[in-house]
Design an enzyme around this catalytic site. Structure first.
Site, PDB file in Angstrom:
ATOM      1  N   MET A  30       0.725  -1.058   0.174  1.00  0.00           N
ATOM      2  CA  MET A  30      -0.502   0.153   0.255  1.00  0.00           C
ATOM      3  C   MET A  30       0.650   0.964  -0.073  1.00  0.00           C
ATOM      4  SD  MET A  30      -3.000  -0.805   1.991  1.00  0.00           S
ATOM      5  CE  MET A  30      -2.780  -0.569   3.526  1.00  0.00           C
ATOM      6  N   GLY A  31       2.242   0.877  -0.430  1.00  0.00           N
ATOM      7  CA  GLY A  31       3.180   1.763  -0.819  1.00  0.00           C
ATOM      8  C   GLY A  31       3.364   2.768   1.136  1.00  0.00           C
ATOM      9  N   ALA A  32       3.843   4.549   0.930  1.00  0.00           N
ATOM     10  CA  ALA A  32       4.807   4.161   2.381  1.00  0.00           C
ATOM     11  C   ALA A  32       5.547   3.229   2.578  1.00  0.00           C
ATOM     12  CB  ALA A  32       3.551   4.329   3.146  1.00  0.00           C
ATOM     13  N   HIS A  34       9.297   0.850   2.964  1.00  0.00           N
ATOM     14  CA  HIS A  34      10.369   0.898   4.282  1.00  0.00           C
ATOM     15  C   HIS A  34      10.681  -0.386   4.099  1.00  0.00           C
ATOM     16  CE1 HIS A  34       8.040  -1.990   6.038  1.00  0.00           C
ATOM     17  NE2 HIS A  34       6.980  -1.358   6.113  1.00  0.00           N
ATOM     18  N   HIS A  37       9.195  -3.793   3.463  1.00  0.00           N
ATOM     19  CA  HIS A  37       8.590  -3.902   1.624  1.00  0.00           C
ATOM     20  C   HIS A  37       9.824  -4.532   1.167  1.00  0.00           C
ATOM     21  CE1 HIS A  37       5.571  -0.811   3.394  1.00  0.00           C
ATOM     22  NE2 HIS A  37       4.938  -1.962   2.557  1.00  0.00           N
ATOM     23  N   GLY A 151       5.108 -10.346   4.053  1.00  0.00           N
ATOM     24  CA  GLY A 151       5.901 -10.832   4.538  1.00  0.00           C
ATOM     25  C   GLY A 151       5.190 -11.753   6.334  1.00  0.00           C
ATOM     26  N   LYS A 153       5.287 -10.433   9.399  1.00  0.00           N
ATOM     27  CA  LYS A 153       5.091  -9.814  10.331  1.00  0.00           C
ATOM     28  C   LYS A 153       3.169  -9.706  10.162  1.00  0.00           C
ATOM     29  CE  LYS A 153       4.861  -5.208   9.921  1.00  0.00           C
ATOM     30  NZ  LYS A 153       3.030  -4.735  10.433  1.00  0.00           N
ATOM     31  N   SER A 190       5.193   1.102   8.578  1.00  0.00           N
ATOM     32  CA  SER A 190       4.407   2.590   7.956  1.00  0.00           C
ATOM     33  C   SER A 190       4.428   3.392   9.331  1.00  0.00           C
ATOM     34  CB  SER A 190       3.555   2.129   6.652  1.00  0.00           C
ATOM     35  OG  SER A 190       2.522   1.682   6.720  1.00  0.00           O
ATOM     36  N   ARG A 191       3.912   2.728  10.603  1.00  0.00           N
ATOM     37  CA  ARG A 191       2.925   3.236  10.960  1.00  0.00           C
ATOM     38  C   ARG A 191       4.036   4.132  12.366  1.00  0.00           C
ATOM     39  NH1 ARG A 191      -1.802  -1.182  11.930  1.00  0.00           N
ATOM     40  NH2 ARG A 191      -2.976  -0.433  10.628  1.00  0.00           N
TER      41      ARG A 191
HETATM   42  P1  AMP Z   1       1.492  -2.894   3.763  1.00  0.00           P
HETATM   43  O1  AMP Z   1       2.480  -1.908   2.503  1.00  0.00           O
HETATM   44  O2  AMP Z   1       1.235  -2.586   5.037  1.00  0.00           O
HETATM   45  O3  AMP Z   1       0.668  -3.946   2.811  1.00  0.00           O
HETATM   46  O4  AMP Z   1       2.894  -4.452   3.911  1.00  0.00           O
HETATM   47  C1  AMP Z   1       2.992  -4.664   1.804  1.00  0.00           C
HETATM   48  C2  AMP Z   1       3.697  -5.856   2.778  1.00  0.00           C
HETATM   49  O5  AMP Z   1       5.109  -5.912   3.636  1.00  0.00           O
HETATM   50  C3  AMP Z   1       3.186  -7.063   3.425  1.00  0.00           C
HETATM   51  O6  AMP Z   1       2.846  -8.747   3.082  1.00  0.00           O
HETATM   52  C4  AMP Z   1       3.810  -7.312   4.427  1.00  0.00           C
HETATM   53  O7  AMP Z   1       3.497  -8.312   5.532  1.00  0.00           O
HETATM   54  C5  AMP Z   1       5.249  -7.285   4.791  1.00  0.00           C
HETATM   55  N1  AMP Z   1       5.465  -5.977   5.322  1.00  0.00           N
HETATM   56  C6  AMP Z   1       5.028  -4.902   5.796  1.00  0.00           C
HETATM   57  N2  AMP Z   1       6.162  -4.983   7.229  1.00  0.00           N
HETATM   58  C7  AMP Z   1       7.188  -5.794   7.208  1.00  0.00           C
HETATM   59  C8  AMP Z   1       8.631  -6.010   7.088  1.00  0.00           C
HETATM   60  N3  AMP Z   1       8.302  -5.293   8.919  1.00  0.00           N
HETATM   61  N4  AMP Z   1       8.697  -7.333   7.335  1.00  0.00           N
HETATM   62  C9  AMP Z   1       8.271  -7.717   6.618  1.00  0.00           C
HETATM   63  N5  AMP Z   1       7.405  -7.827   5.471  1.00  0.00           N
HETATM   64  C10 AMP Z   1       6.468  -6.373   6.523  1.00  0.00           C
END
Ligand code: AMP
Length: 283
Positions: A30-32, A34, A37, A151, A153, A190-191
Site C-alpha cells: 500500500m506504499g509508504a 520501508h 517492503h 511478510g 509480520k 509504516s505506522r
Molecule cells: P503493506 O504495505 O503494509 O500492505 O505491506 C505490504 C507487504 O509488506 C505485506 O506482505 C507485509 O506483510 C509486508 N511487510 C510490512 N512490514 C514488514 C516487515 N517489517 N517485514 C517484512 N515484511 C513486511
C-alpha cells in the site's frame, strides 16, 4: 523501473515477457515503502527475472474511511526506493480500473476464508481480510505471477492468502518472508513513522516480550505464558495489549495445551500512542 498504471498495459507487457519464459515475482503493497517492503522486493528480484511491485491503498480493507484518507501517500519517494531495490515494474492502478465499486458487496460477501478471518485482527477489523483477498485476486489475475511475496509480520494475512489461493486454484506460489526489524527488535511498519526514536525504543518491549515468552514457554502452561506476555507489556502505562493469543498457525484457533498443535504461533497487537502495532513469534 517502468511505472504502469493501466491494467491492460501491464497485462500485455507481462504476457510478452511470459512468452520469453521469464519468471515473475510480485509484491503487493500500500506504499509508504520501508525496509520491510524492500526486503520482499530484494528477495523477489533474487528469485525471479522480473519483479513487479504494486502500490494501491485498498479501500476494501479499511473499515474506517478516515484511516483510508489519512494513509500516507508519497509516490515519488516510494518509486525511488523501489527502483534502487531492483524492482522492474511499479504498478500504480486507479481503483476504477480495477473494479466497479458499486457492485462489490456481493463479491466480498461470497469470499470464504475458513473463519481464519474472524479471529485476532479479523475480530477487530471485520471484513478486512475479505477486502485483502478480493484485491489480491484481481492483482493475481492481471499479473499472473509465478510467486508472490508477503511478510511474516502480518502472519494471519499470509496464512489467509495461502488458504484462499489454494481453495480457488490460483496458480501462484505464496512466499512468506522474515519480518524486518529495527535494531532494537521492533517490527518495521509504516505506522512506526509516527513514533519518535524514544517511543520506538519503548515499543521494542513488544518483541523482547515475545522472545522472553518463547524461552519461558517451555516451563509454563499456555495460559500462564499468555498472562506473562500481557502483564509484561501492560506494565508500561502507555502500552495497552489488545490481544496476545497462542494459536495453531493454520487454523488460528486458540490453544489450551501445547500438545494441541505442532505449529504454534503467538500473535500480539498493542495500542501505543494512538497506533496499533502487531507482531508474532513461532513458539
Ligand atoms: P503493506 O504495505 O503494509 O500492505 O505491506 C505490504 C507487504 O509488506 C505485506 O506482505 C507485509 O506483510 C509486508 N511487510 C510490512 N512490514 C514488514 C516487515 N517489517 N517485514 C517484512 N515484511 C513486511
Amino acid at each position: 523501473m517502468k511505472i504502469i498504471s493501466s491494467k491492460v498495459e501491464l497485462f500485455e507487457f507481462l504476457q510478452s515477457l511470459k512468452d520469453e519464459d521469464r519468471k515473475i515475482g510480485f509484491i503487493p503493497t500500500m506504499g509508504a515503502i520501508h525496509f520491510g517492503h524492500l526486503g520482499l522486493v530484494k528477495r523477489a528480484s533474487r528469485e525471479n527475472n522480473i519483479t513487479v511491485c504494486s502500490i494501491f491503498v485498498n479501500p476494501t480493507q479499511f473499515g474506517n474511511k478516515d484511516e483510508l484518507k489519512k494513509y500516507p501517500r508519497n509516490l515519488d519517494r516510494d518509486a525511488e526506493l523501489l527502483s534502487k531495490a531492483n524492482c522492474d515494474i511499479l504498478f500504480t492502478p486507479l481503483q476504477e480500473d480495477l473494479y466497479d465499486s458499486e457492485n462489490i458487496e456481493a463479491e466480498l460477501n461470497s469470499i470464504e476464508l475458513n473463519k481464519i478471518d474472524e479471529t485476532l485482527e479479523g475480530a477487530i477489523k471485520p471484513k478486512h481480510f475479505k477486502g485483502v483477498a478480493f484485491i489480491l485476486e484481481k492483482f493475481f489475475r492481471i499479473i499472473e505471477p509465478d510467486s508472490a511475496y508477503f511478510g511474516n509480520k502480518d502472519f494471519q494475512q499470509l496464512q489467509i492468502i495461502r488458504y484462499y489461493v489454494k481453495e480457488n486454484n490460483i496458480p501462484v506460489k505464496i512466499i512468506g518472508c522474515d519480518t524486518v526489524r529495527e535494531q532494537n527488535g521492533l517490527a518495521i511498519s509504516s505506522r512506526n513513522e509516527k513514533l519518535s526514536l524514544e517511543e520506538k525504543n519503548t515499543a521494542a518491549i513488544i518483541y523482547s516480550s515475545l522472545v522472553e515468552c518463547k524461552s519461558i514457554s517451555k516451563n509454563l502452561s499456555v495460559s500462564d505464558t499468555k498472562s506473562f506476555a500481557i502483564n509484561r507489556i501492560n506494565q508500561l502505562s502507555e502500552l495497552n495489549c489488545e490481544y496476545f493469543e497462542i494459536v495453531d498457525s493454520e487454523s488460528f484457533k486458540p490453544l489450551k495445551n501445547w500438545t494441541d498443535s505442532n505449529t504454534i504461533i503467538g500473535c500480539i497487537a498493542v495500542q501505543f500512542k494512538g497506533i496499533r502495532l502487531i507482531d508474532n513469534i513461532t513458539l
